[in-house]
Design a protein around this motif. Structure first.
Motif, PDB file in Angstrom:
ATOM      1  N   GLU A  37       0.811  -1.184  -0.162  1.00 55.57           N
ATOM      2  CA  GLU A  37      -0.016   0.081  -0.057  1.00 55.57           C
ATOM      3  C   GLU A  37       0.934   1.173  -0.043  1.00 55.57           C
ATOM      4  N   LEU A  38       2.237   0.986   0.333  1.00 55.45           N
ATOM      5  CA  LEU A  38       2.827   2.341   0.386  1.00 55.45           C
ATOM      6  C   LEU A  38       3.482   2.763  -0.982  1.00 55.45           C
ATOM      7  N   ILE A  39       3.095   1.967  -2.095  1.00 59.98           N
ATOM      8  CA  ILE A  39       3.513   2.201  -3.502  1.00 59.98           C
ATOM      9  C   ILE A  39       2.642   3.057  -3.882  1.00 59.98           C
ATOM     10  N   ASP A  40       3.112   4.401  -4.154  1.00 57.00           N
ATOM     11  CA  ASP A  40       2.073   5.470  -4.654  1.00 57.00           C
ATOM     12  C   ASP A  40       1.548   5.310  -6.006  1.00 57.00           C
ATOM     13  N   VAL A  41       0.470   5.172  -6.095  1.00 58.89           N
ATOM     14  CA  VAL A  41      -0.326   4.894  -7.281  1.00 58.89           C
ATOM     15  C   VAL A  41      -1.612   6.173  -7.273  1.00 58.89           C
ATOM     16  N   ASP A  42      -1.401   6.940  -8.202  1.00 57.87           N
ATOM     17  CA  ASP A  42      -2.549   7.975  -8.538  1.00 57.87           C
ATOM     18  C   ASP A  42      -3.971   7.370  -8.680  1.00 57.87           C
ATOM     19  N   GLU A  43      -4.857   7.936  -8.125  1.00 53.96           N
ATOM     20  CA  GLU A  43      -6.491   7.390  -8.426  1.00 53.96           C
ATOM     21  C   GLU A  43      -6.923   7.748  -9.798  1.00 53.96           C
ATOM     22  N   ASP A  44      -6.394   8.793 -10.511  1.00 53.51           N
ATOM     23  CA  ASP A  44      -6.614   8.816 -11.906  1.00 53.51           C
ATOM     24  C   ASP A  44      -6.222   7.544 -12.711  1.00 53.51           C
ATOM     25  N   LEU A  45      -4.873   7.088 -12.248  1.00 47.20           N
ATOM     26  CA  LEU A  45      -4.261   5.850 -12.846  1.00 47.20           C
ATOM     27  C   LEU A  45      -4.939   4.909 -12.773  1.00 47.20           C
ATOM     28  N   LEU A  58      14.482   3.728  -9.394  1.00 47.87           N
ATOM     29  CA  LEU A  58      13.266   3.942  -8.511  1.00 47.87           C
ATOM     30  C   LEU A  58      12.072   3.013  -8.776  1.00 47.87           C
ATOM     31  N   THR A  59      11.120   2.591  -7.595  1.00 50.07           N
ATOM     32  CA  THR A  59      10.171   1.806  -7.701  1.00 50.07           C
ATOM     33  C   THR A  59       8.909   3.084  -7.668  1.00 50.07           C
ATOM     34  N   ARG A  60       8.213   3.148  -8.768  1.00 49.01           N
ATOM     35  CA  ARG A  60       7.017   3.987  -8.811  1.00 49.01           C
ATOM     36  C   ARG A  60       6.310   3.733 -10.030  1.00 49.01           C
ATOM     37  N   VAL A  61       4.922   4.188  -9.841  1.00 46.09           N
ATOM     38  CA  VAL A  61       3.944   3.756 -10.889  1.00 46.09           C
ATOM     39  C   VAL A  61       3.538   5.251 -11.238  1.00 46.09           C
ATOM     40  N   TYR A  62       3.277   5.772 -12.506  1.00 40.16           N
ATOM     41  CA  TYR A  62       2.953   7.061 -12.890  1.00 40.16           C
ATOM     42  C   TYR A  62       2.655   6.953 -14.404  1.00 40.16           C
ATOM     43  N   ASN A  74      13.952  -3.403  -8.070  1.00 38.47           N
ATOM     44  CA  ASN A  74      14.353  -4.612  -7.856  1.00 38.47           C
ATOM     45  C   ASN A  74      13.381  -5.583  -8.267  1.00 38.47           C
ATOM     46  N   GLN A  75      13.631  -7.090  -8.364  1.00 36.16           N
ATOM     47  CA  GLN A  75      12.708  -7.900  -8.885  1.00 36.16           C
ATOM     48  C   GLN A  75      11.517  -8.207  -7.992  1.00 36.16           C
ATOM     49  N   ALA A  76      11.653  -8.028  -7.033  1.00 34.44           N
ATOM     50  CA  ALA A  76      10.545  -8.265  -5.993  1.00 34.44           C
ATOM     51  C   ALA A  76       9.454  -7.091  -6.355  1.00 34.44           C
ATOM     52  N   ASP A  77       9.840  -5.968  -6.625  1.00 32.14           N
ATOM     53  CA  ASP A  77       9.131  -4.814  -6.687  1.00 32.14           C
ATOM     54  C   ASP A  77       8.371  -4.918  -7.801  1.00 32.14           C
ATOM     55  N   VAL A  78       8.521  -5.688  -8.964  1.00 25.49           N
ATOM     56  CA  VAL A  78       7.799  -6.081 -10.153  1.00 25.49           C
ATOM     57  C   VAL A  78       6.555  -6.573  -9.655  1.00 25.49           C
ATOM     58  N   ILE A  79       6.593  -7.547  -8.787  1.00 23.05           N
ATOM     59  CA  ILE A  79       5.362  -8.417  -8.553  1.00 23.05           C
ATOM     60  C   ILE A  79       4.519  -7.327  -7.160  1.00 23.05           C
ATOM     61  N   ARG A  80       5.344  -6.746  -6.686  1.00 24.28           N
ATOM     62  CA  ARG A  80       4.562  -5.885  -5.762  1.00 24.28           C
ATOM     63  C   ARG A  80       3.944  -4.821  -6.369  1.00 24.28           C
ATOM     64  N   ILE A  81       4.339  -4.076  -7.327  1.00 21.99           N
ATOM     65  CA  ILE A  81       3.649  -3.323  -8.190  1.00 21.99           C
ATOM     66  C   ILE A  81       2.210  -3.989  -8.976  1.00 21.99           C
ATOM     67  N   LEU A 127      -9.341  -3.511  -8.034  1.00 23.62           N
ATOM     68  CA  LEU A 127     -10.586  -4.236  -7.606  1.00 23.62           C
ATOM     69  C   LEU A 127     -11.039  -3.435  -6.421  1.00 23.62           C
ATOM     70  N   GLY A 128     -10.344  -2.407  -5.995  1.00 19.76           N
ATOM     71  CA  GLY A 128     -11.199  -1.565  -4.945  1.00 19.76           C
ATOM     72  C   GLY A 128     -10.704  -1.895  -3.585  1.00 19.76           C
ATOM     73  N   ILE A 129      -9.625  -2.890  -3.231  1.00 19.81           N
ATOM     74  CA  ILE A 129      -9.403  -3.062  -2.016  1.00 19.81           C
ATOM     75  C   ILE A 129      -8.460  -2.240  -1.218  1.00 19.81           C
ATOM     76  N   ILE A 130      -7.420  -1.502  -2.050  1.00 20.31           N
ATOM     77  CA  ILE A 130      -6.882  -0.433  -1.622  1.00 20.31           C
ATOM     78  C   ILE A 130      -7.242   0.817  -2.545  1.00 20.31           C
ATOM     79  N   SER A 131      -7.454   1.974  -1.856  1.00 23.87           N
ATOM     80  CA  SER A 131      -8.119   3.107  -2.630  1.00 23.87           C
ATOM     81  C   SER A 131      -6.698   3.859  -3.023  1.00 23.87           C
TER      82      SER A 131
END
Length: 195
Positions: free
Chosen positions: A75-83, A159-163, A175-182, A191-195
């Motif tokens: 949940e600490l991976i920042d993902v914009d709501e518009d995305l 960096l690990t980020r989504v934008y 890192n490789q684990a962050d691919v799966i975390r993203i 799916l609306g589990i994390i907003s």
């Protein structure tokens, strides 16, 4: 003489046993992830998660969704709501990467896992690469992204980020684990589990 041979056999046996344990542990981490919780089940908001031996399962709208990581792990991976809104309500999502990306194996795993989970929610995930490739996978470029078929471009980065980059969803992993975390973070949002 016999005692010496017996002692050497015991030493060899212990070395082999330790090697098997170490290799088995490595395979466990590689194939079943790095989740920080090992309990049989947990609750997150209104969702119950059950440990399925390497995956976490929850029910969303009477359908099963599988994840490698629990919501608190991503949940600490920042993902914009518009995305996230760009991904909701579509019937197809294209996922692409560079054919020779340093993280090509976890990217392929993320594509596969995302496809399996989203198929339960009537979303088709098409996999491809940014350029022609020897395996004849489709060429999917960021420029192909539309509101009807968004493109997610996974790539290795510092960096690990989504934008957003233009109309494309960029998923950079340090890192490789962050691919799966993203991947898990995007599906949790969709799916609306994390907003």
């Amino acid at each position: 003489m016999r005692r010496r041979e017996s002692g050497q056999k015991a030493k060899k046996f212990m070395v082999y046993l330790m090697g098997i344990v170490m290799i088995g542990s490595l395979f466990g981490v590689v194939f079943f992830g790095f989740s920080t919780t090992s309990a049989g089940s947990i609750k997150y908001k209104d969702f119950g998660f059950a440990n399925k031996g390497g995956f976490w399962s929850t029910i969303v709208n009477d359908r099963e969704a599988l994840f490698t990581y629990l919501p608190p792990d991503v949940e600490l991976i920042d993902v914009d709501e518009d995305l996230i809104n760009r991904l909701r309500g579509v019937v197809q999502i294209d996922i692409t990467s560079d054919y020779n990306d340093a993280f090509k194996e976890p990217i392929a795993l993320a594509q596969f896992q995302m496809g399996v989970t989203l198929n339960n929610f009537n979303v088709f995930v098409r996999k491809g690469f940014t350029d022609e490739n020897e395996n004849n996978f489709p060429v999917i470029k960021c420029g192909y992204s539309t509101s009807f078929v968004p493109v997610i471009y996974f790539k290795s980065s510092n960096l690990t980020r989504v934008y957003f980059q233009g109309n494309c969803i960029m998923a950079d992993a340090s890192n490789q684990a962050d691919v799966i975390r993203i991947k898990d973070r995007l599906v949790y949002g969709l799916l609306g589990i994390i907003s």
